[in-house]
Design a protein around this motif. Structure first.
Motif, PDB file in Angstrom:
ATOM      1  N   UNK A 218       0.624  -1.043  -0.063  1.00 32.76           N
ATOM      2  CA  UNK A 218      -0.017  -0.074   0.202  1.00 32.76           C
ATOM      3  C   UNK A 218       0.701   1.115  -0.112  1.00 32.76           C
ATOM      4  N   UNK A 219       2.059   1.242   0.685  1.00 35.05           N
ATOM      5  CA  UNK A 219       2.915   2.446   0.729  1.00 35.05           C
ATOM      6  C   UNK A 219       3.604   2.563  -0.522  1.00 35.05           C
ATOM      7  N   UNK A 220       3.930   1.547  -1.447  1.00 34.03           N
ATOM      8  CA  UNK A 220       4.194   1.763  -2.689  1.00 34.03           C
ATOM      9  C   UNK A 220       3.403   2.128  -3.705  1.00 34.03           C
ATOM     10  N   UNK A 221       2.109   1.707  -3.608  1.00 40.20           N
ATOM     11  CA  UNK A 221       1.081   1.964  -4.544  1.00 40.20           C
ATOM     12  C   UNK A 221       0.246   3.213  -4.098  1.00 40.20           C
ATOM     13  N   UNK A 325       2.144  10.459   5.741  1.00 36.09           N
ATOM     14  CA  UNK A 325       3.609  10.619   4.897  1.00 36.09           C
ATOM     15  C   UNK A 325       3.486  10.983   3.400  1.00 36.09           C
ATOM     16  N   UNK A 326       2.418  10.111   2.831  1.00 42.48           N
ATOM     17  CA  UNK A 326       2.067  10.479   1.180  1.00 42.48           C
ATOM     18  C   UNK A 326       1.627  11.792   0.975  1.00 42.48           C
ATOM     19  N   UNK A 348       7.553   7.007  -0.421  1.00 40.62           N
ATOM     20  CA  UNK A 348       7.615   5.590  -0.253  1.00 40.62           C
ATOM     21  C   UNK A 348       8.672   5.019   0.908  1.00 40.62           C
ATOM     22  N   UNK A 349       9.803   5.687   0.660  1.00 40.26           N
ATOM     23  CA  UNK A 349      10.955   5.070   1.429  1.00 40.26           C
ATOM     24  C   UNK A 349      10.569   5.537   2.943  1.00 40.26           C
ATOM     25  N   UNK A 350       9.940   6.681   3.331  1.00 42.94           N
ATOM     26  CA  UNK A 350       9.763   6.838   4.608  1.00 42.94           C
ATOM     27  C   UNK A 350       8.663   6.283   5.252  1.00 42.94           C
ATOM     28  N   UNK A 351       7.610   5.976   4.247  1.00 44.94           N
ATOM     29  CA  UNK A 351       6.441   5.260   4.784  1.00 44.94           C
ATOM     30  C   UNK A 351       6.704   3.686   5.084  1.00 44.94           C
TER      31      UNK A 351
END
Length: 371
Positions: A218-221, A325-326, A348-351
Motif C-alpha cells: 500500500x505504501x508503494x502503490x 507521509x504520502x 515511499x521510503x519513509x512510509x
C-alpha cells in the motif's frame, strides 16, 4: 558560421576572422585556436576582423582569451579591422569581463554541511508538526460538525487506494505463503514434524507477514499516489485556489484519504491473511501430504485467535503513517516536475521505514502484554 584562416607573413602570421562570431557557431574556430595558435611562442600575430559580419559577447570573449594566452606565451598580438559594432563589443568585454576571477563554488566544509543538514531536519520537523496540527484541527471541525464528512471523496479514495490494490496484495501474499511453506516443509520433513507447518504458517502470516507486506504494498502503490496527486495540485496552484475560495485543503484532500486508508487497511490485511494461508495450504498438501481437512483442523486447534486480532489491530496505525507521509510529501512539492519525483520517492521510503519501526514497537509491546 564563424571562420578562421591563418596566413604566415614575414614577421609572423595574420589570422583572418570572418562570418558570424556568435555563441552557437564558435565550436570549430575554438578548436582551431587551441590546436594552431596556442602552441605559438614569440610571434607577431595580427587578428584581421574586417570579414566579421557580427560578433557577440561569446565571440569577443574567445578573442580576448586567445589574445591573453598568446601574450602570456611571449607573442605580440594586434587586433585590427573591426567595424564600429565589433569594436564596441570588444571594448565592453575588455571593461567588464573578469578573466582572473575563479567562479568555482567552494565546497562547504564539515561544519557548514552539518549546519545545513541540521537546519533541514529542524525545518522538516516543524513542517511535520504543522501538518499534524492542521490535520487535527480539520478533524476537530469535522467532529463538531463545522464541516460535513466527505462521503463521496472518501468512497472514491477507498476504491482507488485500497480496493484496486486487492489483486496485487492477494497475489503477493499467495506467493509469500507458497515460499514460506515450501522452505518450512523442507526442514520439517527432516524431523517428521509435517503437521507443525500449520502452526508456523498461521502465526507468522496472521501476526507479522500479512500486516507488514500489505502495508509495504500500500505504501508503494497508494502512498506514492497520494504524494503525486497532492504534488501536482500544489504545483498547478489548485491548493492555493481552494484556499482563496475559502475551502480548507485538509478537510477536502487530507481527511478523505486518511479515513479511506484507515477503514480499508484492516480489510486488506484480512484478505492478505486468507490468500497467504491458501498458498501455504497448497504447498502443505502437495509437499507434505496434508489434506485440507487436516490443515484446517490443526489451524483452528493450534493457532489462537489473538494472532489474527494482533495483525488486524496494526492496520489503522499503518494506514495513518502511510497516508500522512504520502500527503505530507505531496504538500512539500515545489514548482518543478523534479520535485514531484523526489518527494514521491521519499514518501515511499519513509512510509516503509515508519511501518517497519511501528511493527517492531507493536511486536515488543504485544509480547510484553502477553499477546
Amino acid at each position: 558560421m564563424a571562420q578562421l584562416r591563418i596566413e604566415e607573413t614575414g614577421r609572423g602570421m595574420t589570422v583572418y576572422c570572418s562570418g558570424l562570431w556568435q555563441a552557437t557557431a564558435l565550436d570549430e574556430v575554438a578548436g582551431t585556436v587551441r590546436e594552431s595558435l596556442a602552441p605559438l611562442r614569440s610571434y607577431e600575430i595580427t587578428f584581421e576582423l574586417s570579414g566579421v559580419e557580427r560578433i557577440d559577447s561569446a565571440g569577443a570573449l574567445l578573442l580576448q582569451h586567445t589574445q591573453r594566452r598568446l601574450e602570456a606565451g611571449g607573442n605580440l598580438v594586434k587586433i585590427q579591422g573591426a567595424d564600429d559594432d565589433s569594436a564596441r563589443m570588444l571594448e565592453m568585454v575588455r571593461q567588464y569581463s573578469h578573466p582572473g576571477t575563479d567562479f568555482a563554488v567552494a565546497s562547504p566544509g564539515f561544519l557548514a554541511q552539518t549546519g545545513r543538514q541540521t537546519a533541514e531536519v529542524l525545518a522538516n520537523g516543524m513542517g511535520i508538526t504543522a501538518f499534524v496540527g492542521r490535520t487535527f484541527k480539520a478533524l476537530v471541525n469535522l467532529l463538531f460538525l463545522r464541516v460535513g464528512f466527505r462521503y463521496k471523496e472518501t468512497g472514491y479514495q477507498m476504491m482507488e487506494s485500497a480496493i484496486k490494490a486487492l489483486g496485487i496484495i492477494a497475489l503477493t501474499m499467495f506467493l509469500v505463503g507458497v515460499v514460506v511453506a515450501y522452505q518450512s516443509a523442507v526442514q520439517l520433513k527432516t524431523y517428521g514434524a509435517n503437521i507443525f507447518i500449520v502452526d508456523a504458517l498461521g502465526i507468522s502470516i496472521l501476526r507479522e507477514l500479512a500486516p507488514m507486506l500489505t502495508a509495504i504494498v500500500v505504501a508503494g502503490r497508494s502512498g506514492s499516489s497520494y504524494a503525486a496527486q497532492i504534488g501536482v495540485m500544489k504545483m498547478t496552484e489548485e491548493i492555493d485556489a481552494m484556499r482563496t475560495m475559502g475551502f480548507d485543503p485538509f478537510a477536502f484532500l487530507v481527511l478523505p484519504r486518511l479515513f479511506a486508508l484507515i477503514i480499508m487497511m484492516p480489510i486488506l490485511i484480512f484478505f492478505a491473511d486468507a490468500f497467504g494461508m491458501l498458498g501455504g495450504m497448497l504447498i502443505a498438501h502437495t509437499e507434505l501430504g496434508l489434506s485440507v481437512t487436516l490443515f484446517t483442523d490443526r489451524f483452528t486447534e493450534a493457532v489462537a485467535l489473538k494472532h489474527f486480532w494482533v495483525g488486524l489491530v496494526k492496520g489503522p496505525f499503518f494506514a495513518v503513517l502511510i497516508a500522512s507521509i504520502g500527503i505530507y510529501r505531496g504538500m512539500q512539492v515545489k514548482n518543478d516536475t523534479e520535485s514531484i519525483g523526489i518527494n514521491t520517492t521519499k514518501s515511499v521510503v519513509e512510509a516503509i521505514f515508519a511501518v517497519i519501526i511501528c511493527d517492531a514497537l507493536f511486536s515488543i509491546v504485544f509480547t510484553k502484554l502477553g499477546f
